[in-house]
Scaffold this active site. Sequence first.
Site, short mmCIF file in Angstrom:
data_model
loop_
_atom_site.label_atom_id
_atom_site.label_comp_id
_atom_site.label_asym_id
_atom_site.label_seq_id
_atom_site.Cartn_x
_atom_site.Cartn_y
_atom_site.Cartn_z
N GLY B 70 34.47 -38.37 125.28
CA GLY B 70 34.27 -37.45 126.39
C GLY B 70 35.51 -36.69 126.79
O GLY B 70 36.34 -36.36 125.96
N SER B 71 35.59 -36.44 128.08
CA SER B 71 36.58 -35.52 128.65
C SER B 71 38.02 -35.97 128.42
O SER B 71 38.31 -37.16 128.29
CB SER B 71 36.31 -35.41 130.14
OG SER B 71 37.44 -34.95 130.80
#
Lengths: 429, 147
Positions: B70-71
Site C-alpha cells: 500500500g501507501s
Amino acid sequence: MELTAEEKAMLDGAEGPAAAKAMDLLVRYGEALGADRLVETNNVAGVIGSSTPFMADYYAEQGAVGRDAIFSRFDLDSDEVVDIPQAKAFTCHLQTRVEPNNSAMFGLPDAALKYHQETQEYSASKGVNMLNTCTPHAAGNTPVKGEHCAWMESSAVVYINSVIGARSNTEGRESAAAAMLTRRIPYWGFHTDAARLGQYRVDVEIDVDSVMDWGMLGYYVGNCVGESVPVITGIKMTPNLVRHKHFGAAAASSGGVEMYHVVGVTPDADTVEEAFGSNKPKETFKYGKAEMKATYENLNAKATGTDVDYVMLGCPHYTIEQVWEAARLLDGKKISGNTRLWIFTNQSVKQVAVRNGYARTIEKAGGLIMTDTCSAMAAAAPKGTKVAATDSAKQTHYLPAIVGVEAWFGSTEDCINAALSGKWQGKAP
Amino acid sequence: MTDRPSNDKIILHGRGVVDGCIEGEALVTKETISGWGGVDSMTGTIVETRHELCGQSFAGKVLVFPGAKGSSGWSAAFHMARIAGVAPKALVFNEMTTKVALGAVVMRTPSVTELDQDPLDVIETGDWVKVDGDNGIVEITKGAKGG
C-alpha cells in the site's frame, strides 16, 4: 554499507548536524534493506515538514518545541534536536491533509487550518516546492528516464518507474526528508537494473480501453502479483497518462506494485523478452471477461445503499483532461440536492479549469473543485455521508477504512450520473 | 512447569533488520499489511476492511506477516504508532520492501527477515516468540505465553 568519502564526511558532521542525522538514518535504513551503498538523487518528493498538533504536543511535552524539533525527532528519527537547513536536493511537497479554501466543509477547526498554514510556510522556507499533489509528474516535476529519484506516494512512484523509466523506490516520509538534506538514497530495489525486470506475466484477453477498464485491470494485477513486477501483454490501445495513473494507483493499492511493464507501450518493454530479461515468469495470469467481472464485484462488494451522498473524483488528482470531461458531463445540468460532488486536483490544474470556464460549469451544476488533498488524505467526506461513489479503484479501496463509508466504483460517467440523480446505477461493463 | 525443555522450542535463522532482542506473544497473518489507511496509529489496530485481522490490535505483539503493502505512508503510520505507545514489539516478515525496512527502523523494533523456514508456516497467533535482531534469530515456543 560502503560510503564514499563525501558521505562519510556528511555522517561525521562536515555539512552540519542535520545532514549528519539524515545520513545516520540513511545508513540504518540502507542496512535494514541490505543495500551495499547509496546513490545520488536530486529529485525528492515527500511530505517534508508536515506535522499535526498531536506530534507538536507530543514532542513539546518532552521539551522539544517547534518545527525543527518535529523535523529532527520524527522526520530524521533523531533523539537530538538539530537546526534544519535549506534543502540540498530539489524537493517537492506531495498532497497535504488540508483543503486550503474549503476547510470548513471538511470539518476542520480554524486552529487546525492555521497550524497547517504555518506548516506550509515552514516547508516553503526550507526550499521545498509546494506542488501539494499526489501527481508531481503532472504538475511541474516530470523526471526523465534513468533519473534516480526519492519519491513517496505509491501511485506517483509506480508511474515514474513504469511509464517514464525513472528510478525510485517507494520512499517514506523519513527517508525522503533524509534525501532532501543529503542528496542520497539507498541504492537498492528499483534503482538497480535487476529489480526492474518482469516477474509475472498477465495476458490480457479482452479490450482494455477506458479509464475504468484500466483501473480494474490494475486492481486485478495488484491482487495477483503483490509487490512484484508484472508484464502486461495483449494491450491493443495505447493508454494515455490518465489510464496509466489509474492503473498504477490501483495496482499499488490492491498489491504493492511499484513498477510494471506493458509490452509495446512502456520504455523497457518493446518485447516480452526485453521486459523479462534474464527472469522467467514465475506464473502467468489471464485477464478475460470473467476476471474483469470478478474484479468489478470485488471492488463493489462492500457497497449496498443505492442513495449516493457523495461523489468523489480526483484520485489520483484529476488532470486537466479529466476536469474537462467532468465539466462536459455536467454542462447545463444540476446535481441532486442530496448529493455532493467534490473533484480533487492540484492548484495549477484548477487555475486552468478556472481560465477555461470548467470550474464555473462544475460549480453551476453544484459541484466543487478542491485542491491539495483528497477525502482519504483529509480523512473527511461531506457531513453525513454514508454512501460514496468514485471512479478510482484506489479510493474505493481506502475510503471505507479511512472515512467509514460505503464506496461504489464505476466509470466517471457512472459517478457523474450518480451525482445528478442521487442514485447509484452503475453496472459491470 | 515453568521451564520448558529446550527441544520444545523451534529456532529459525535469518537476517537481522533492526538490532535488539525482545520476546512476546505472536500475532500472525498471511496477508500483507497496509500502513497509512490500513492501520489506526493511535490505537494500534488494523482497520483495512478487507484484511483478515481487521479490528485486531498489534500493540505490544510480535507481528508476523508476509510484508508491507500500500501507501508510502507505511513508515509514518507505524512511527506514529510508536510515539502513541501502540507499536508492535517486534517484526518477523518475509518480503523485504522499502516500506517495511524504513518502518522497522523508525519504530526501532527488533526485526528479522530471510528466515530459513517460512515463519508463517511455523508461527501461530498466541505462540511465544523471541526475536533477536542482533543475530537474526527467531525462537518460538508453541502455544505458550512465556516462561
